[in-house]
Design an enzyme around this catalytic site. Structure first.
Site, PDB file in Angstrom:
ATOM      1  N   SER A 140       0.901  -1.247  -0.149  1.00 25.40           N
ATOM      2  CA  SER A 140      -0.419  -0.105  -0.476  1.00 25.40           C
ATOM      3  C   SER A 140       0.752   1.289  -0.134  1.00 25.40           C
ATOM      4  O   SER A 140       1.789   0.907   0.395  1.00 25.40           O
ATOM      5  CB  SER A 140      -0.728  -0.271   1.477  1.00 25.40           C
ATOM      6  OG  SER A 140      -1.393   1.037   1.885  1.00 25.40           O
ATOM      7  N   ASN A 142       0.528   3.684   1.780  1.00 28.41           N
ATOM      8  CA  ASN A 142       1.117   3.284   3.341  1.00 28.41           C
ATOM      9  C   ASN A 142       1.684   3.029   4.300  1.00 28.41           C
ATOM     10  O   ASN A 142       2.355   3.003   4.936  1.00 28.41           O
ATOM     11  CB  ASN A 142      -0.028   3.522   4.641  1.00 28.41           C
ATOM     12  CG  ASN A 142      -1.342   4.187   3.648  1.00 28.41           C
ATOM     13  OD1 ASN A 142      -1.321   5.218   2.847  1.00 28.41           O
ATOM     14  ND2 ASN A 142      -2.740   3.968   4.320  1.00 28.41           N
ATOM     15  N   SER A 318      29.780  45.771  -2.689  1.00 30.07           N
ATOM     16  CA  SER A 318      28.583  46.999  -2.983  1.00 30.07           C
ATOM     17  C   SER A 318      28.857  47.465  -4.467  1.00 30.07           C
ATOM     18  O   SER A 318      29.803  47.092  -5.284  1.00 30.07           O
ATOM     19  CB  SER A 318      29.765  47.970  -1.992  1.00 30.07           C
ATOM     20  OG  SER A 318      27.977  49.037  -2.408  1.00 30.07           O
ATOM     21  N   LYS A 324      34.708  47.898  -0.551  1.00 34.04           N
ATOM     22  CA  LYS A 324      33.943  46.890   0.555  1.00 34.04           C
ATOM     23  C   LYS A 324      33.739  45.403  -0.156  1.00 34.04           C
ATOM     24  O   LYS A 324      33.573  45.217  -0.996  1.00 34.04           O
ATOM     25  CB  LYS A 324      32.465  47.580   0.427  1.00 34.04           C
ATOM     26  CG  LYS A 324      32.020  46.967   1.868  1.00 34.04           C
ATOM     27  CD  LYS A 324      30.810  48.037   1.671  1.00 34.04           C
ATOM     28  CE  LYS A 324      30.234  47.635   3.171  1.00 34.04           C
ATOM     29  NZ  LYS A 324      29.711  46.129   3.125  1.00 34.04           N
TER      30      LYS A 324
END
Length: 468
Positions: A140, A142, A318, A324
């Site tokens: 199944s 499940n 940046s 930076k």
């Protein structure tokens, strides 16, 4: 596009003529446009389904329920999946209704049509081999879906633990490299007492090692499977010896120490192992994020921050500030952690949503756990290889901060008492003077005593103090 017509209990459906999947997969493909992520995105889940289907075929054949020719064809089709073939045929969205029925049927149909091809028949000629009557025999959704999910999780967790160990070793190597770099420890972002940078990095290595153990412990809960439960745990429609046999076959195929749950009714509805595992993954994420916060703080600057370590520059930081460079690797691992924490909430809610004999929410549980595991794995590898391995220490900066820190006064407590030590700290802070000079000026200790007590190297480990 050419089509073939397939039929199920709801009627006829057009399926692409060259597809290995069939009618129920096609319906699920039409119904579930949710994440845009097909099952093919998770090859471990497909492999796990192949293991389960091959074990079931071998078990049914050994019990005299499935013809040997059909068994051989099913097993050869499963071996194709295990070799990485036909994964593109797993087209159902990973989040789906039906407790995983669509995932199970996707596997049944792909395996069936590949087996039919190996038997010399056309795709969709199910009178020779049927996706439900033969490939899904004694099963199944499940018991197939949760058992497959657990096998896939075990395979994924092993890769995660490897990545965590790799990161652990990266921090340990830096701990050795920085063992002689004296710096100031901090509590509540305030000066505390001296330590070495090596001790700081070693502590991170140790904490990741502890989490490897916690993941390993959580993995142990996942080894319990419910094959043979069929619909709700009663074993309806399977042979009395099927449960034992199919588990033995799975262990042989996967080499995993899988074991049948002692109560299949309980196991079919219980999702506690997922809750436990998700909680441990959250723990890993929280601690990784804390470490990344520390790396960002210690590397802050370069002129206006702590600037005790340098992270390797990975990209310009940046579009407006020239030169930076940002701590992009710790930042992305922070974001991984936030996502994992969110997935933990999803797992908790989905597991709570189970009703009576089944929890139908396991697809989103599986999706969330796979996402968390994969993101943490990649995050650990990225942090180790693109950040930690390239970290350097600003030795002079670390030493300068130690020598000018008010925190040195803590070492004087056993010698002059807390009140006098606090008085010296306040005066040093107010005047900008050094702890050393103020103690000498007040005559609390001799120069020789101070030189010994305030030697920072003497303050990074326990030391016996002979009180007068």
């Amino acid at each position: 596009m050419e089509y073939r017509i397939e039929h199920d209990s709801l009627g006829d459906v057009q399926v692409p003529a060259d597809a290995y999947y069939g009618v129920q997969t096609q319906r699920a493909r039409d119904n579930f446009h949710i994440t845009g992520i097909p099952m093919a995105h998770y090859p471990r889940l497909i492999e796990a389904l192949a293991y389960v289907k091959q074990a079931a075929a071998e078990a049914n054949a050994s019990l005299g329920l499935l013809e040997e020719g059909k068994c051989r064809a099913i097993c050869r089709a499963c071996e194709d999946l295990l070799a990485g073939r036909l994964h593109d045929q797993f087209v159902v969205d990973v989040i789906q209704g039906g407790a995983g029925t669509s995932a199970n049927m996707n596997a049944n149909e792909v395996i069936c049509n590949r087996a039919l091809e190996l038997m010399g028949h056309g795709r969709g000629e199910y009178r020779h081999l049927h996706p439900l009557n033969d490939v899904n025999m004694s099963q199944s959704t499940n018991d197939v879906y949760p058992s497959s999910l657990r096998i896939a999780l075990i395979l994924e967790l092993r890769e995660l633990m490897d990545a965590m160990r790799h990161l652990q070793k990266s921090f340990a190597r830096k701990g050795e490299e920085f063992a002689d770099v004296l710096k100031m420890g901090r509590t509540q972002l305030q000066d505390a007492v001296p330590m070495t940078l090596g001790q700081e990095f070693t502590a991170w290595s140790v904490t990741i090692g502890e989490d490897v153990q916690r993941v390993d412990e959580a993995e142990d809960l996942v080894y319990e499977i419910n094959m043979g439960a069929t619909a709700i745990g009663t074993g309806l429609n399977c042979h009395p010896d099927y449960t034992r046999t199919v588990t033995e076959k799975l262990v042989a195929l996967t080499t995993l120490n899988l074991k049948t749950s002692p109560d299949l009714v309980e196991a079919t509805q219980d999702t506690g192992a997922y809750v436990q595992l998700s909680g441990v993954l959250k723990r890993v994420a929280v601690k990784l994020s804390k470490i990344c916060n520390d790396l960002r703080l210690l590397s802050s600057g370069p002129r206006c921050g702590l600037n005790e370590i340098n992270l390797p520059p990975m990209q310009p930081g940046s579009s407006i500030m020239p030169g930076k460079v940002n701590p992009v690797i710790p930042e992305v691992v922070n974001q991984v952690a936030f996502a994992v924490i969110g997935h933990d909430v999803t797992v908790s809610m989905a597991c709570e949503a189970g009703q009576l004999e089944l929890n139908v929410m396991e697809p989103v549980v599986g999706y969330s756990l796979f996402q968390s595991i994969n993101m943490l794995r990649r995050g650990c590898l990225t942090l180790a290889d693109k950040c930690v391995s390239g970290i350097t220490a600003n030795r002079e900066r670390c030493r300068e901060l130690v020598e000018h820190s008010i925190g040195l006064v803590t070492a004087l407590n056993p010698h002059i008492g807390y009140d006098r030590a606090a008085e010296i700290a306040k005066e040093a802070l107010r005047t900008g003077g050094s702890v050393y000079a103020i103690v000498l000026e007040k005559g609390y200790l001799t120069r020789e005593e101070l030189d010994d007590i305030l030697k920072p190297e003497n303050m990074v480990r326990p030391r016996y103090i002979c009180r007068k």
